[in-house]
Design a protein around this motif. Structure first.
Motif, PDB file in Angstrom:
ATOM      1  N   VAL A 196       0.869  -1.175   0.000  1.00 60.21           N
ATOM      2  CA  VAL A 196       0.000   0.000   0.000  1.00 60.21           C
ATOM      3  C   VAL A 196       0.906   1.226   0.000  1.00 60.21           C
ATOM      4  CG1 VAL A 196      -1.774   1.298   1.238  1.00 60.21           C
ATOM      5  CG2 VAL A 196      -1.839  -1.204   1.222  1.00 60.21           C
ATOM      6  N   SER A 197       0.788   2.059  -1.026  1.00 54.16           N
ATOM      7  CA  SER A 197       1.627   3.240  -1.163  1.00 54.16           C
ATOM      8  C   SER A 197       0.796   4.507  -0.990  1.00 54.16           C
ATOM      9  CB  SER A 197       2.293   3.262  -2.537  1.00 54.16           C
ATOM     10  OG  SER A 197       3.162   2.158  -2.693  1.00 54.16           O
ATOM     11  N   LEU A 198       1.275   5.391  -0.153  1.00 60.94           N
ATOM     12  CA  LEU A 198       0.701   6.725  -0.004  1.00 60.94           C
ATOM     13  C   LEU A 198       1.774   7.698  -0.463  1.00 60.94           C
ATOM     14  CD1 LEU A 198      -0.544   4.949   2.560  1.00 60.94           C
ATOM     15  CD2 LEU A 198      -1.717   7.113   2.840  1.00 60.94           C
ATOM     16  N   PHE A 199       1.394   8.675  -1.305  1.00 59.04           N
ATOM     17  CA  PHE A 199       2.398   9.549  -1.897  1.00 59.04           C
ATOM     18  C   PHE A 199       1.773  10.849  -2.380  1.00 59.04           C
ATOM     19  CE2 PHE A 199       0.661   6.496  -4.840  1.00 59.04           C
ATOM     20  CZ  PHE A 199       0.319   7.232  -5.966  1.00 59.04           C
ATOM     21  N   HIS A 200       2.607  11.871  -2.482  1.00 61.22           N
ATOM     22  CA  HIS A 200       2.193  13.140  -3.070  1.00 61.22           C
ATOM     23  C   HIS A 200       2.227  12.990  -4.585  1.00 61.22           C
ATOM     24  CE1 HIS A 200       2.125  15.836   0.396  1.00 61.22           C
ATOM     25  NE2 HIS A 200       3.128  15.132   0.873  1.00 61.22           N
ATOM     26  N   TRP A 201       1.174  13.419  -5.261  1.00 63.64           N
ATOM     27  CA  TRP A 201       1.155  13.396  -6.725  1.00 63.64           C
ATOM     28  C   TRP A 201       0.242  14.506  -7.224  1.00 63.64           C
ATOM     29  CZ3 TRP A 201       4.218  12.091 -10.333  1.00 63.64           C
ATOM     30  CH2 TRP A 201       3.783  11.976 -11.654  1.00 63.64           C
ATOM     31  N   GLN A 202       0.810  15.423  -7.966  1.00 68.58           N
ATOM     32  CA  GLN A 202       0.077  16.518  -8.595  1.00 68.58           C
ATOM     33  C   GLN A 202      -0.797  17.274  -7.594  1.00 68.58           C
ATOM     34  OE1 GLN A 202      -1.783  14.627 -12.007  1.00 68.58           O
ATOM     35  NE2 GLN A 202       0.166  14.617 -13.116  1.00 68.58           N
ATOM     36  N   GLY A 203      -0.183  17.630  -6.463  1.00 67.51           N
ATOM     37  CA  GLY A 203      -0.855  18.467  -5.479  1.00 67.51           C
ATOM     38  C   GLY A 203      -1.790  17.757  -4.519  1.00 67.51           C
ATOM     39  N   ARG A 204      -1.850  16.435  -4.592  1.00 59.80           N
ATOM     40  CA  ARG A 204      -2.747  15.678  -3.709  1.00 59.80           C
ATOM     41  C   ARG A 204      -1.982  14.536  -3.062  1.00 59.80           C
ATOM     42  NH1 ARG A 204      -7.656  13.836  -7.301  1.00 59.80           N
ATOM     43  NH2 ARG A 204      -7.868  12.546  -5.458  1.00 59.80           N
ATOM     44  N   VAL A 205      -2.517  14.029  -1.977  1.00 60.11           N
ATOM     45  CA  VAL A 205      -1.992  12.810  -1.380  1.00 60.11           C
ATOM     46  C   VAL A 205      -2.824  11.660  -1.930  1.00 60.11           C
ATOM     47  CG1 VAL A 205      -1.642  11.504   0.746  1.00 60.11           C
ATOM     48  CG2 VAL A 205      -1.168  13.964   0.700  1.00 60.11           C
ATOM     49  N   GLU A 206      -2.161  10.734  -2.574  1.00 61.94           N
ATOM     50  CA  GLU A 206      -2.819   9.580  -3.203  1.00 61.94           C
ATOM     51  C   GLU A 206      -2.527   8.315  -2.398  1.00 61.94           C
ATOM     52  OE1 GLU A 206      -4.716   9.746  -5.919  1.00 61.94           O
ATOM     53  OE2 GLU A 206      -4.277  11.819  -6.468  1.00 61.94           O
ATOM     54  N   GLU A 207      -3.369   7.315  -2.572  1.00 60.07           N
ATOM     55  CA  GLU A 207      -3.151   6.000  -1.972  1.00 60.07           C
ATOM     56  C   GLU A 207      -3.508   4.944  -3.011  1.00 60.07           C
ATOM     57  OE1 GLU A 207      -4.896   3.193   1.596  1.00 60.07           O
ATOM     58  OE2 GLU A 207      -4.827   5.361   1.930  1.00 60.07           O
ATOM     59  N   ASP A 208      -2.575   4.034  -3.260  1.00 60.12           N
ATOM     60  CA  ASP A 208      -2.792   2.977  -4.244  1.00 60.12           C
ATOM     61  C   ASP A 208      -2.220   1.653  -3.749  1.00 60.12           C
ATOM     62  OD1 ASP A 208      -4.112   4.193  -6.440  1.00 60.12           O
ATOM     63  OD2 ASP A 208      -2.241   5.108  -7.098  1.00 60.12           O
ATOM     64  N   ALA A 209      -2.845   0.579  -4.186  1.00 62.53           N
ATOM     65  CA  ALA A 209      -2.266  -0.746  -4.005  1.00 62.53           C
ATOM     66  C   ALA A 209      -1.242  -0.942  -5.113  1.00 62.53           C
ATOM     67  CB  ALA A 209      -3.351  -1.816  -4.093  1.00 62.53           C
ATOM     68  N   GLU A 210      -0.063  -1.419  -4.753  1.00 66.59           N
ATOM     69  CA  GLU A 210       0.994  -1.620  -5.736  1.00 66.59           C
ATOM     70  C   GLU A 210       1.693  -2.951  -5.499  1.00 66.59           C
ATOM     71  OE1 GLU A 210       2.850   2.355  -7.348  1.00 66.59           O
ATOM     72  OE2 GLU A 210       3.204   2.212  -5.178  1.00 66.59           O
ATOM     73  N   VAL A 211       2.577  -3.270  -6.410  1.00 68.55           N
ATOM     74  CA  VAL A 211       3.424  -4.444  -6.338  1.00 68.55           C
ATOM     75  C   VAL A 211       4.864  -3.935  -6.332  1.00 68.55           C
ATOM     76  CG1 VAL A 211       4.126  -6.543  -7.546  1.00 68.55           C
ATOM     77  CG2 VAL A 211       1.737  -5.819  -7.600  1.00 68.55           C
ATOM     78  N   GLN A 212       5.644  -4.349  -5.353  1.00 64.17           N
ATOM     79  CA  GLN A 212       7.050  -3.931  -5.295  1.00 64.17           C
ATOM     80  C   GLN A 212       7.914  -4.980  -5.972  1.00 64.17           C
ATOM     81  OE1 GLN A 212       8.594  -2.439  -1.544  1.00 64.17           O
ATOM     82  NE2 GLN A 212      10.461  -3.605  -1.887  1.00 64.17           N
ATOM     83  N   ILE A 213       8.912  -4.528  -6.696  1.00 62.72           N
ATOM     84  CA  ILE A 213       9.853  -5.445  -7.327  1.00 62.72           C
ATOM     85  C   ILE A 213      11.270  -5.001  -6.985  1.00 62.72           C
ATOM     86  CG2 ILE A 213       9.694  -4.200  -9.517  1.00 62.72           C
ATOM     87  CD1 ILE A 213      10.203  -6.906 -10.920  1.00 62.72           C
ATOM     88  N   THR A 214      12.068  -5.952  -6.543  1.00 66.43           N
ATOM     89  CA  THR A 214      13.471  -5.708  -6.221  1.00 66.43           C
ATOM     90  C   THR A 214      14.322  -6.618  -7.086  1.00 66.43           C
ATOM     91  OG1 THR A 214      12.934  -5.120  -3.946  1.00 66.43           O
ATOM     92  CG2 THR A 214      15.224  -5.724  -4.404  1.00 66.43           C
ATOM     93  N   PHE A 215      15.244  -6.007  -7.797  1.00 66.07           N
ATOM     94  CA  PHE A 215      16.174  -6.727  -8.663  1.00 66.07           C
ATOM     95  C   PHE A 215      17.507  -6.874  -7.954  1.00 66.07           C
ATOM     96  CE2 PHE A 215      13.251  -4.393 -11.369  1.00 66.07           C
ATOM     97  CZ  PHE A 215      12.907  -5.307 -12.341  1.00 66.07           C
TER      98      PHE A 215
END
Length: 102
Positions: A37-56
């Protein structure tokens, strides 16, 4: 060992990036972690999205090419691509070098 990490919107995208990196020998391994679950600033708003993390797992020699590959193929407008050095065993270092050799 260098860990290069990014997030994707879905598992399909993460798998495609992982396969592309492995086929190009820019990484020896990719670990995909769904359910982030990622919370982040984007284009003047705080967004929250489900994401998939990948580590190489890669080498310093391959890192620039891997970062370029991720940036070129990632569907996000601004994929966050980060990397850090990780200490590891000599056996792992040998494996990394062998698997990322052209």
């Amino acid at each position: 060992m260098i860990h290069v990490t990014t997030t994707c919107a879905d598992l399909e995208t993460a798998r495609a990036l992982a396969r592309a990196a492995l086929e190009a020998r820019l990484a020896a391994c990719a670990n995909i972690l769904p359910g982030v679950v990622s919370l982040f600033h984007w284009q003047g708003r705080v967004e929250e999205d489900a994401e998939v993390q990948i580590t190489f797992k890669t080498t310093e020699v391959c890192r620039p090419g891997l970062v370029d590959l991720i940036g070129d193929r990632h569907p996000y407008d601004l994929p966050v691509i980060a990397w850090e050095t990780a200490e590891t065993t000599s056996d792992c270092t040998g494996w990394l070098s062998q698997e990322t050799a052209p």
